[in-house]
Design a protein around this motif. Structure first.
Motif, PDB file in Angstrom:
ATOM      1  N   GLU B  78       0.838  -1.193   0.000  1.00 18.29           N
ATOM      2  CA  GLU B  78       0.000   0.000   0.000  1.00 18.29           C
ATOM      3  C   GLU B  78       0.877   1.249   0.000  1.00 18.29           C
ATOM      4  N   THR B  79       1.988   1.170   0.747  1.00 15.89           N
ATOM      5  CA  THR B  79       2.840   2.338   0.854  1.00 15.89           C
ATOM      6  C   THR B  79       3.551   2.644  -0.455  1.00 15.89           C
ATOM      7  N   VAL B  80       4.064   1.616  -1.099  1.00 13.76           N
ATOM      8  CA  VAL B  80       4.884   1.903  -2.283  1.00 13.76           C
ATOM      9  C   VAL B  80       4.045   2.055  -3.547  1.00 13.76           C
ATOM     10  N   GLN B  81       2.793   1.661  -3.481  1.00 13.44           N
ATOM     11  CA  GLN B  81       1.985   1.706  -4.701  1.00 13.44           C
ATOM     12  C   GLN B  81       1.953   3.079  -5.351  1.00 13.44           C
ATOM     13  N   PRO B  82       1.696   4.155  -4.600  1.00 11.33           N
ATOM     14  CA  PRO B  82       1.675   5.475  -5.261  1.00 11.33           C
ATOM     15  C   PRO B  82       3.016   5.821  -5.882  1.00 11.33           C
ATOM     16  N   ILE B  83       4.089   5.357  -5.247  1.00 13.93           N
ATOM     17  CA  ILE B  83       5.403   5.664  -5.815  1.00 13.93           C
ATOM     18  C   ILE B  83       5.561   4.948  -7.147  1.00 13.93           C
ATOM     19  N   GLN B  84       5.133   3.702  -7.179  1.00 20.93           N
ATOM     20  CA  GLN B  84       5.234   2.947  -8.436  1.00 20.93           C
ATOM     21  C   GLN B  84       4.433   3.620  -9.534  1.00 20.93           C
ATOM     22  N   ARG B  85       3.243   4.063  -9.157  1.00 19.99           N
ATOM     23  CA  ARG B  85       2.396   4.691 -10.194  1.00 19.99           C
ATOM     24  C   ARG B  85       3.061   5.948 -10.718  1.00 19.99           C
ATOM     25  N   LEU B  86       3.659   6.684  -9.812  1.00 15.65           N
ATOM     26  CA  LEU B  86       4.324   7.931 -10.216  1.00 15.65           C
ATOM     27  C   LEU B  86       5.427   7.621 -11.228  1.00 15.65           C
ATOM     28  N   ILE B  87       6.144   6.552 -10.963  1.00 15.53           N
ATOM     29  CA  ILE B  87       7.287   6.249 -11.826  1.00 15.53           C
ATOM     30  C   ILE B  87       6.840   5.645 -13.154  1.00 15.53           C
ATOM     31  N   LEU B  96       7.272  13.433 -12.279  1.00 15.47           N
ATOM     32  CA  LEU B  96       8.455  12.638 -11.962  1.00 15.47           C
ATOM     33  C   LEU B  96       9.725  13.425 -12.263  1.00 15.47           C
ATOM     34  N   ALA B  97       9.738  14.051 -13.425  1.00 16.97           N
ATOM     35  CA  ALA B  97      10.920  14.840 -13.807  1.00 16.97           C
ATOM     36  C   ALA B  97      11.145  15.950 -12.788  1.00 16.97           C
ATOM     37  N   GLY B  98      10.043  16.586 -12.390  1.00 13.72           N
ATOM     38  CA  GLY B  98      10.150  17.662 -11.397  1.00 13.72           C
ATOM     39  C   GLY B  98      10.765  17.155 -10.103  1.00 13.72           C
ATOM     40  N   LEU B  99      10.283  15.982  -9.674  1.00 11.51           N
ATOM     41  CA  LEU B  99      10.772  15.413  -8.428  1.00 11.51           C
ATOM     42  C   LEU B  99      12.253  15.060  -8.539  1.00 11.51           C
ATOM     43  N   LEU B 100      12.616  14.526  -9.705  1.00  9.31           N
ATOM     44  CA  LEU B 100      14.021  14.149  -9.917  1.00  9.31           C
ATOM     45  C   LEU B 100      14.936  15.351  -9.772  1.00  9.31           C
ATOM     46  N   VAL B 101      14.454  16.512 -10.137  1.00  8.25           N
ATOM     47  CA  VAL B 101      15.270  17.725 -10.017  1.00  8.25           C
ATOM     48  C   VAL B 101      15.158  18.302  -8.595  1.00  8.25           C
ATOM     49  N   ALA B 102      13.919  18.278  -8.056  1.00  5.10           N
ATOM     50  CA  ALA B 102      13.677  18.972  -6.782  1.00  5.10           C
ATOM     51  C   ALA B 102      14.406  18.322  -5.615  1.00  5.10           C
ATOM     52  N   LEU B 103      14.385  16.983  -5.552  1.00  5.64           N
ATOM     53  CA  LEU B 103      14.992  16.337  -4.384  1.00  5.64           C
ATOM     54  C   LEU B 103      16.490  16.611  -4.275  1.00  5.64           C
ATOM     55  N   PRO B 104      17.267  16.437  -5.362  1.00  9.38           N
ATOM     56  CA  PRO B 104      18.692  16.794  -5.249  1.00  9.38           C
ATOM     57  C   PRO B 104      18.870  18.267  -4.889  1.00  9.38           C
ATOM     58  N   GLY B 105      17.970  19.094  -5.401  1.00  7.43           N
ATOM     59  CA  GLY B 105      18.047  20.519  -5.065  1.00  7.43           C
ATOM     60  C   GLY B 105      17.905  20.733  -3.572  1.00  7.43           C
ATOM     61  N   LEU B 106      16.909  20.046  -2.997  1.00  4.27           N
ATOM     62  CA  LEU B 106      16.694  20.166  -1.561  1.00  4.27           C
ATOM     63  C   LEU B 106      17.911  19.686  -0.773  1.00  4.27           C
ATOM     64  N   ALA B 107      18.453  18.550  -1.222  1.00  3.17           N
ATOM     65  CA  ALA B 107      19.623  17.999  -0.533  1.00  3.17           C
ATOM     66  C   ALA B 107      20.771  18.990  -0.602  1.00  3.17           C
ATOM     67  N   ALA B 108      20.934  19.600  -1.773  1.00  4.86           N
ATOM     68  CA  ALA B 108      22.021  20.567  -1.941  1.00  4.86           C
ATOM     69  C   ALA B 108      21.797  21.750  -0.999  1.00  4.86           C
TER      70      ALA B 108
END
Lengths: 592, 272
Positions: B78-87, B96-108
């Motif tokens: 149940e937990t990973v299902q939304p993640i799978q759908r997103l991908i 997805l593309a936005g997230l791929l950019v945003a997360l490293p940005g946040l980490a930086a």
């Protein structure tokens, strides 16, 4: 309770209307309140004010011998902080202002918890102490305080000329540090010593730090003090320029007290004798201001230290570390004695220079023993030698310097840095020596400079009664006094076998002490700080780009990996399903 | 209150409430819990708390969240299902593309903020009311801490006039010795308080005097900062050991006065 609160709001409303009506014609008039209001004011006064201002309003409360400036004597009818001309009575609003916000860096606190009505009542009660408030001739209109002029270069320059013409510097010093030539001789109407304000530390202004406050201060003067009114000698506009100049002397609105000295690395050698390169070296080091308060925890208490803060910075190179501290003092006392363990007789806790030391010492018995209690055994010690000291050399010396002014006090100015003798063990990082000169288990090292000699002596402290000179490390120092500011620069090798070493990226506890010889400070009678820290910044500057990029790339890599794995599994699953789907269709043939 | 930054704490609680009301998805809950804890430690306190403590807490709760999510097969699915759908689903490609950019940005950004954070002196917690000794000796007189009480307290009912005298003497002692630190109105805000760490106790506070037995207060007055066990960081406390300056009677009198001024009673004997 509700009824009470109701009454309060109702009274407050009445006052608000009354104030409105009064404000319209703007006529100053005698308003002594009702009998009931004065009685209510007395209740507030007896609980919150009498212990300083005296139960009879004469300024002789319990705290009086131990505070400076002394609490106002309400029987004189003289008030410092007024919007009314010199010599006149304050308005109710003036009194209300001081009661609400207090006078910073004095013992007069603000009383934000009193209701508006309680304040008004206590004002009515205070007025009963002086007959002046019944005399209409002593009332006057508040002066008009114009909006401040813009602080242009010309305005400040004009203000500077006026500051010199009017000889403000004779008391306040050339650059305003309270070190004017006559500063050490100033006394108020009652003969108590008083200090000319340090104009560079605006947050300590007793009458308030804004441009309007400053304008008011020298337009109306501070009655009962040497601070005159300039209403007659300066035009309004000139006074506005003068405000801008005084304001420009200030070191900011706020003391911005810090908790950390950051010691910066330099590749240069640190040469204490080469003033110019030394100054350049410290130019790059951030300056932190630390609060100082009187030492009132151990015998030899200092209830009214004139020095309220010290600034500090530090630089280090491969082998050495240097500290620079700076504070303001009204004059350099460089002829007397001083060291961290000089005895302070009990009677000297209550008295700085001037005033009536003899009287106070004589009846100090009153303070300590009159309510039926036997004297504490410990107290005998103080009184034991206080008598001697006082009638012996203490007394003589004291009267010798009472008319001081000409320099040469009995005690010299001094300063000390204090470090733990060793750093805390790793399992108890919070452990420190007692901040008052250490303790038996955890000693401290003092880098003490008696400004008579200007060299650093090192002491090891294991508590106030155990301070021994040490010679384990050589600490050098240079000192200078310039226009009211002492600057002392210390240097030592970074590594030490007997004391603390200053490794890179280390937090080392540090505390400060300052002695003002003019205030008869010596030994434990000093201004001191609690423990703060010095942080030795890494010598190699930490690159920011690398770690930031690394963090981003790691996260990106993880993301891509997850996406790749999820997709691959989905593809595999799809392939599997296709394979099994073929069999499904064959057997069950579900509708699509 | 308790060093908490109330607006932040309330905001976090409110978001939690909304999520509960909307019956949010497990994944949302997990993200919320992690994020809220992080925000709580970073912004939730008005007093700085040591970075190391926060890191440990966040590490532990992170592990707890992961083990909760994977505690059963269904919950994990149940937990990973939304993640799978997103991908996987093409219509989320942009997100997805936005997230791929945003997360490293946040980490930086986080790394940058850590590196450029203004330095702070290390801070340590302390026990405000450390356990008192069982016996207390002041000026050669020993009392049992569990049973001793202010000897003048009973005058309040038995002999109000005498009580008043003791209170008045306590008032004298207080304004000759204590107000620089504890304040004229006893708010812990005297004219020297800003230079002391820890700050002087606030006697207006209902959590202080009414919660203490008069013998505890007597112990603190007589022995001061240095009389505390290590948990109270005795080396930092400016609280004087008043036995050096005052008689036993004066110490009980000032004890009486600080209660009387604030309208409090000491905690009764045997009450816990």
């Amino acid at each position: 309770m509700t009824a009470h609160a109701n009454r309060r709001t109702r009274t407050a409303a009445t006052f608000a209307t009354a104030a409105l009506i009064l404000a319209l014609p703007a006529v100053a008039q005698v308003d002594l309140g009702t009998e009931e209001q004065r009685a209510a004011g007395k209740v507030v006064y007896d609980k919150y004010c009498g212990q300083c201002h005296g139960d009879t309003g004469d300024g002789n409360g319990y705290a009086t011998p131990r505070v400076r400036p002394k609490p106002r004597d309400f029987t004189t009818g003289k008030y410092k902080f007024r919007t009314t001309p010199n010599g006149m009575l304050p308005t109710d609003d003036d009194l209300r202002r001081i009661i609400e916000i207090g006078a910073p860096y004095t013992s007069m606190p603000g009383w934000p918890n009193l209701t508006s009505a309680e304040i008004q009542n206590v004002i009515y009660y205070i007025k009963t102490f002086s007959p002046d408030f019944e005399n209409p001739d002593r009332y006057a209109e508040p002066i008009e305080i114009p909006r401040p002029l813009e602080s242009t270069e010309e305005s400040v320059a004009r203000g500077r000329v006026l500051y010199e013409e009017q000889a403000c510097g004779a008391c306040h010093g050339e650059v305003g540090r309270g070190d004017g030539a006559s500063a050490p001789t100033l006394v108020n109407d009652k003969g108590d010593p008083i200090r000319a304000a340090d104009l560079t530390q605006r947050w300590t202004y007793r009458g308030g730090p804004t441009k309007e406050d400053i304008y008011r201060t020298f337009s109306t003067g501070l009655n009962g003090t040497p601070m005159p009114s300039y209403a007659d000698s300066l035009e309004v506009e000139d006074r506005q320029h003068l405000v801008n100049y005084v304001y420009s002397l200030g070191d900011g609105d706020d003391p911005n007290y810090g908790t950390l000295i950051t010691a910066v690395y330099s590749a240069e050698p640190i040469d204490l004798q080469d003033e110019e390169t030394l100054d350049a070296l410290f130019e790059s080091a951030p300056m932190t201001r630390f609060p100082l308060v009187g030492q009132i925890t151990e015998p030899g208490r200092n209830f009214f230290p004139p020095v309220t803060s010290i600034e500090a910075q530090a630089v280090y190179n491969r082998d050495e570390i240097a500290f620079r501290v700076r504070w303001h003092d009204l004059r350099a006392d460089t002829s007397g004695r001083n060291n961290p363990s000089l005895e302070v007789p009990m009677w000297d806790e209550d008295n700085g220079i001037g005033g009536d030391a003899a009287d106070d010492a004589g009846d100090s018995d009153d303070f300590f023993g009159d309510f039926g209690g036997e004297e504490a055994p410990a107290e005998d010690d103080f009184f034991g030698d206080s008598g001697d000291d006082f009638f012996g050399d203490g007394g003589d010396d004291f009267f010798g310097t009472a008319d001081a002014g000409a320099g040469g006090a009995e005690f010299s100015d001094a300063v000390a840095l204090q470090f733990p003798a060793s750093l805390a063990p790793e399992e108890t990082p919070e452990l420190k020596p007692y901040f008052l000169y250490g303790d038996a288990q955890n000693p401290v090292d003092l880098w003490f400079v008696n400004l008579t000699y200007g060299v650093a002596d090192t002491f090891r402290g294991r508590g106030s009664d155990s301070i021994e000179p040490t010679e384990a490390d050589i600490v050098e120092a240079v000192t200078s006094y310039d226009q009211g500011a002492w600057t002392v620069t210390y240097k030592r090798r970074r590594s030490s076998r007997a004391g603390v070493s200053f490794a890179e990226e280390q937090y080392t506890p540090v505390a400060f002490s300052v002695w003002d010889g003019f205030n008869r400070e010596r030994g434990n009678k000093r201004a001191l700080s609690s423990w703060f820290y010095v942080y030795t910044e890494p010598s190699v500057e930490q690159a920011v780009a690398g770690p930031v990029l690394r963090a981003a790339l790691i996260v990106l890599a993880i993301e891509l990996l997850v996406v790749f794995l999820v997709r691959r599994r989905a593809r595999q699953k799809a392939a599997d399903e296709e394979a099994s789907g073929a069999t499904l269709t064959a057997t069950e043939a579900p509708a699509v | 209150m308790w060093g908490l930054n109330l607006p932040i704490v309330l905001a976090l609680a409110a978001i939690g409430g909304v999520l509960a009301w909307r019956r949010a998805h497990t994944l949302v809950w997990l993200l919320y819990t992690g994020g809220a804890l992080w925000a709580f430690f970073r912004f939730g306190f008005t007093v700085p708390i040591p970075q190391s403590v926060a890191t440990i807490y966040l590490g532990i709760t992170g592990l707890a969240l992961v083990s909760y999510a994977s505690s059963s097969r269904e919950r994990l699915a149940e937990t990973v299902q939304p993640i799978q759908r997103l991908i996987l689903e093409p219509r989320y490609r942009l997100a997805l593309a936005g997230l791929l950019v945003a997360l490293p940005g946040l980490a930086a950004y986080n790394a940058y903020a850590d590196l450029t954070m203004p330095l702070e002196a290390p801070g340590f917690g302390r026990e405000i009311h450390p356990p008192p000794p069982t016996e207390l000796t002041v000026h050669d007189e020993t009392i049992d801490m569990a049973t001793a009480e202010n000897p003048y307290l009973h005058y309040k009912h038995d002999d109000p006039e005498l009580y008043g005298k003791h209170v008045e003497n306590g008032r004298r002692v207080y304004y000759e010795n204590c107000f620089w630190c504890h304040g004229d109105g006893m708010g812990g805000d005297g004219m020297f308080a800003h230079g002391l760490n820890p700050v002087p106790s606030n006697f207006n506070d209902v959590g202080t005097l009414p919660a203490l037995q008069s013998s505890f207060v007597h112990w603190r007055i007589a022995k001061g900062g240095p009389g505390m066990p290590a948990g109270g960081t005795p080396w930092d406390s400016a609280m004087p050991a008043w036995e050096k300056f005052l008689t036993t009677e004066e110490m009980w009198d000032v004890n009486l006065f600080i209660y009387d001024f604030n309208g409090y009673e000491p905690r009764a004997l045997g009450q816990h």
